[in-house]
Design an enzyme around this catalytic site. Structure first.
Site, PDB file in Angstrom:
ATOM      1  N   ASP A   1     -46.941 -16.171  32.261  1.00  0.00           N
ATOM      2  CA  ASP A   1     -46.745 -15.398  32.382  1.00  0.00           C
ATOM      3  C   ASP A   1     -48.405 -15.734  32.800  1.00  0.00           C
ATOM      4  O   ASP A   1     -48.902 -15.796  31.745  1.00  0.00           O
ATOM      5  CB  ASP A   1     -46.639 -13.437  32.368  1.00  0.00           C
ATOM      6  CG  ASP A   1     -47.225 -12.623  33.442  1.00  0.00           C
ATOM      7  OD1 ASP A   1     -48.059 -12.911  33.698  1.00  0.00           O
ATOM      8  OD2 ASP A   1     -46.271 -11.599  33.936  1.00  0.00           O
TER       9      ASP A   1
ATOM     10  N   HIS B   1     -46.044 -13.936  37.458  1.00  0.00           N
ATOM     11  CA  HIS B   1     -46.289 -12.797  36.971  1.00  0.00           C
ATOM     12  C   HIS B   1     -45.558 -11.615  37.481  1.00  0.00           C
ATOM     13  O   HIS B   1     -45.378 -11.466  38.486  1.00  0.00           O
ATOM     14  CB  HIS B   1     -48.033 -12.764  37.508  1.00  0.00           C
ATOM     15  CG  HIS B   1     -48.686 -10.890  36.673  1.00  0.00           C
ATOM     16  ND1 HIS B   1     -48.504 -10.749  36.106  1.00  0.00           N
ATOM     17  CD2 HIS B   1     -48.527  -9.652  37.567  1.00  0.00           C
ATOM     18  CE1 HIS B   1     -48.687  -9.248  35.267  1.00  0.00           C
ATOM     19  NE2 HIS B   1     -49.093  -8.854  37.089  1.00  0.00           N
TER      20      HIS B   1
ATOM     21  N   SER C   1     -47.200  -4.826  35.683  1.00  0.00           N
ATOM     22  CA  SER C   1     -48.667  -5.554  35.138  1.00  0.00           C
ATOM     23  C   SER C   1     -49.665  -3.577  33.922  1.00  0.00           C
ATOM     24  O   SER C   1     -49.560  -3.450  32.741  1.00  0.00           O
ATOM     25  CB  SER C   1     -49.519  -6.115  36.103  1.00  0.00           C
ATOM     26  OG  SER C   1     -50.710  -6.400  35.161  1.00  0.00           O
TER      27      SER C   1
END
Length: 524
Positions: free
Chosen positions: A465, A492, A238
């Site tokens: 996601d 995610h 991320s």
């Protein structure tokens, strides 16, 4: 910050989050001379000796305390300059956690991890993942190292803006939805938040000015050398992908391998990222609805076309009357929607979300509050991790503030079009957030990274996601001239967390020997 009550900010991403330390030495003193190139004037930092010892003293919250109790974990502190423009001035420390390679004879080096956020604890993430790498080729051949970025978690000093009681009160506050002087009230609250960050964070403005990704990657290069690695092997999830590509841009000759999972689009500003993320959450909520509708006990009913309206019927009454909880707190609209978003990060949590929504329909908000507490990292003792304060502080120093009220209002309207379930049924607010009142200048701008000379990067992107949409990974892989690995799923990030042998084998092969999966590889 009032605007974050109506429309969730760019969300934190987790997988499930002075002098050197006086801890007892583990027997591995590390290098006494720098490894790899050393910028002029920073020799003492690059050559520092890490003292590894017990991790318990590094735990700053209940989650970390539990994670750090695992077998084979050791911790240390890395000393770095507060400001790299003044390396002889004030120093700060970065918290480190590692699990040593189980086969020293085949050890490649260190695999450095960041889980995202911004504001996520790399120490906690590494501790939580240590069991997943144990007994694998990764665990055999790499020291698995997580670090808390400057200002976060065990790193000292940590960002400090709100007390635990103030965080509880902010989450329960309903005035954001009363429609009375909303913009003025929200902006006053945002301005007050920024002022508290300056007042309560040690070194004040100077710490906040040197908190962002620009400085985190400088710390990571010091860490590379202190760990004895001439080149960096890095795993970023991320927002951690931003750390990865920024490191590659800053130190292109110091990269061995970068695996970037759940990419942040390097060209998007904060508003563009917020809107793109809304599309991700909207799509994943749709996947949750399909899953739920197939169950006899679905809290949203068996008709997917009616699920958004049913969900809103459950959560919108909380705008006027929160649900009282046994511990004296109340489940607010903000907490109910935050808990929902938290559950969308992983399919493994969908049954809990369904349970929580069903209980909410009966007037019981405990499960939804537990999901929200998980997102905010509030422990059973009522103490919060520094994650969400860090998220705001890093976001505000990383990128230019968005101050155009018309653009803010338009973006919020677009947000609820893409994530309809998060529409509170109120007009969008044009209020500026804390970044518009941040006391220091931002240190970077959205741009495509210039990474000439960097070895090929592996980018993993998940089709559904919720937090970092698939296209962002496509864009980053192209920008890095790297290889895209697609995971067909609804969660995610994927590497080491999705249970996909296809993703995990490809990632391990890349990290161990640099082998990229074939072009166009898709995994389920």
């Amino acid at each position: 910050m009032r605007t974050t009550k109506r429309y969730l900010p760019v969300a934190a991403a987790f997988l499930l989050l002075s002098s050197l330390t006086a801890c007892s030495d583990s027997g591995d003193d590390g290098p006494t001379v720098p490894a790899g190139p050393v910028p002029e004037g920073l020799e003492k930092f690059y050559a520092q000796q890490l003292e590894w010892g017990e991790c318990a003293p590094f735990a700053t919250n209940a989650m970390a305390k539990q994670a750090f109790s695992g077998d084979g974990l050791e911790c240390a502190r890395l000393t770095v300059p507060l400001s790299y423009a003044e390396p002889q001035g004030t120093t700060i420390t970065v918290g480190l956690l590692r699990r040593q390679a189980s086969d020293p004879g085949s050890r490649i080096g260190s695999l450095v991890l960041n889980p995202g956020g911004p504001g996520g604890s790399g120490m906690t993430a590494a501790a939580q993942l240590s069991s997943a790498v144990g007994g694998t080729e990764l665990g055999e051949r790499f020291d698995f190292v997580g670090f808390d970025p400057r200002g976060i978690g065990a790193s000292e000093p940590a960002v400090d803006c709100l007390t635990d009681a103030e965080m509880d009160a902010d989450r329960a506050d309903l005035t954001a939805y009363d429609g009375i002087d909303d913009v003025a009230d929200a902006e006053k609250e945002a301005e007050d938040f920024a002022a508290k960050c300056v007042e309560r964070t040690r070194h004040g403005k100077k710490m906040l000015a040197n908190l962002g990704t620009r400085d985190v990657v400088r710390d990571m290069d010091v860490l590379r050398s202190a760990l004895g690695d001439e080149k960096l092997t890095y795993l970023g999830y991320s927002y951690g992908t931003r750390i990865g590509y920024t490191y590659a841009e800053t130190f292109p000759r110091n990269v061995r391998a970068l695996l970037l999972d759940g990419a942040v689009d390097p060209e998007q500003d904060m508003v563009e990222a917020l809107v793109a993320q809304a599309e991700g959450f909207g799509g994943t909520f749709g996947e949750f609805v399909k899953w739920c509708a197939g169950r006899a006990d679905c809290a949203l009913g068996r008709d997917p076309s009616a699920a958004v309206a049913t969900y809103q019927d459950l959560v919108r009454p909380l705008l006027d009357e929160p649900v009282a909880l046994p511990d004296g707190r109340v489940l607010s609209y903000e907490d109910a929607t935050t808990g929902t978003v938290a559950a969308l990060y992983s399919r493994q949590v969908w049954p809990t979300l369904n349970q929580g929504l069903a209980a909410l329909g009966k007037g019981d908000g405990a499960v939804m509050m537990a999901l929200a507490d998980m997102y905010y990292e509030r422990g059973p003792d009522g103490k919060y991790a520094s994650t969400h304060e860090g998220l705001v502080a890093i976001r505000c120093v990383d990128d230019p503030p968005v101050t155009d009220r018309e653009r803010i209002e338009a973006a919020q309207a677009e947000y609820v079009e893409k994530a309809e379930f998060l529409d509170p049924g109120l007009p969008p607010s044009a209020a500026r957030d804390a970044c518009a009142f941040w006391p220091v200048e931002h240190t970077s701008e959205p741009h495509l990274p210039e990474v000439e000379g960097v070895p090929p990067t592996l980018v993993v992107s998940t089709t559904n996601d919720p937090a970092t949409p698939y296209q962002a990974g496509v864009n980053l892989a192209k920008a890095m001239d790297g290889r895209l690995l697609t995971f067909e799923g609804a969660q995610h990030t994927a590497f080491l967390s999705a249970g996909s042998d296809c993703v995990d084998k490809a990632g391990v092969a890349y990290l161990v020997d640099g082998t990229l999966p074939p072009e166009g590889t898709r995994c389920a």
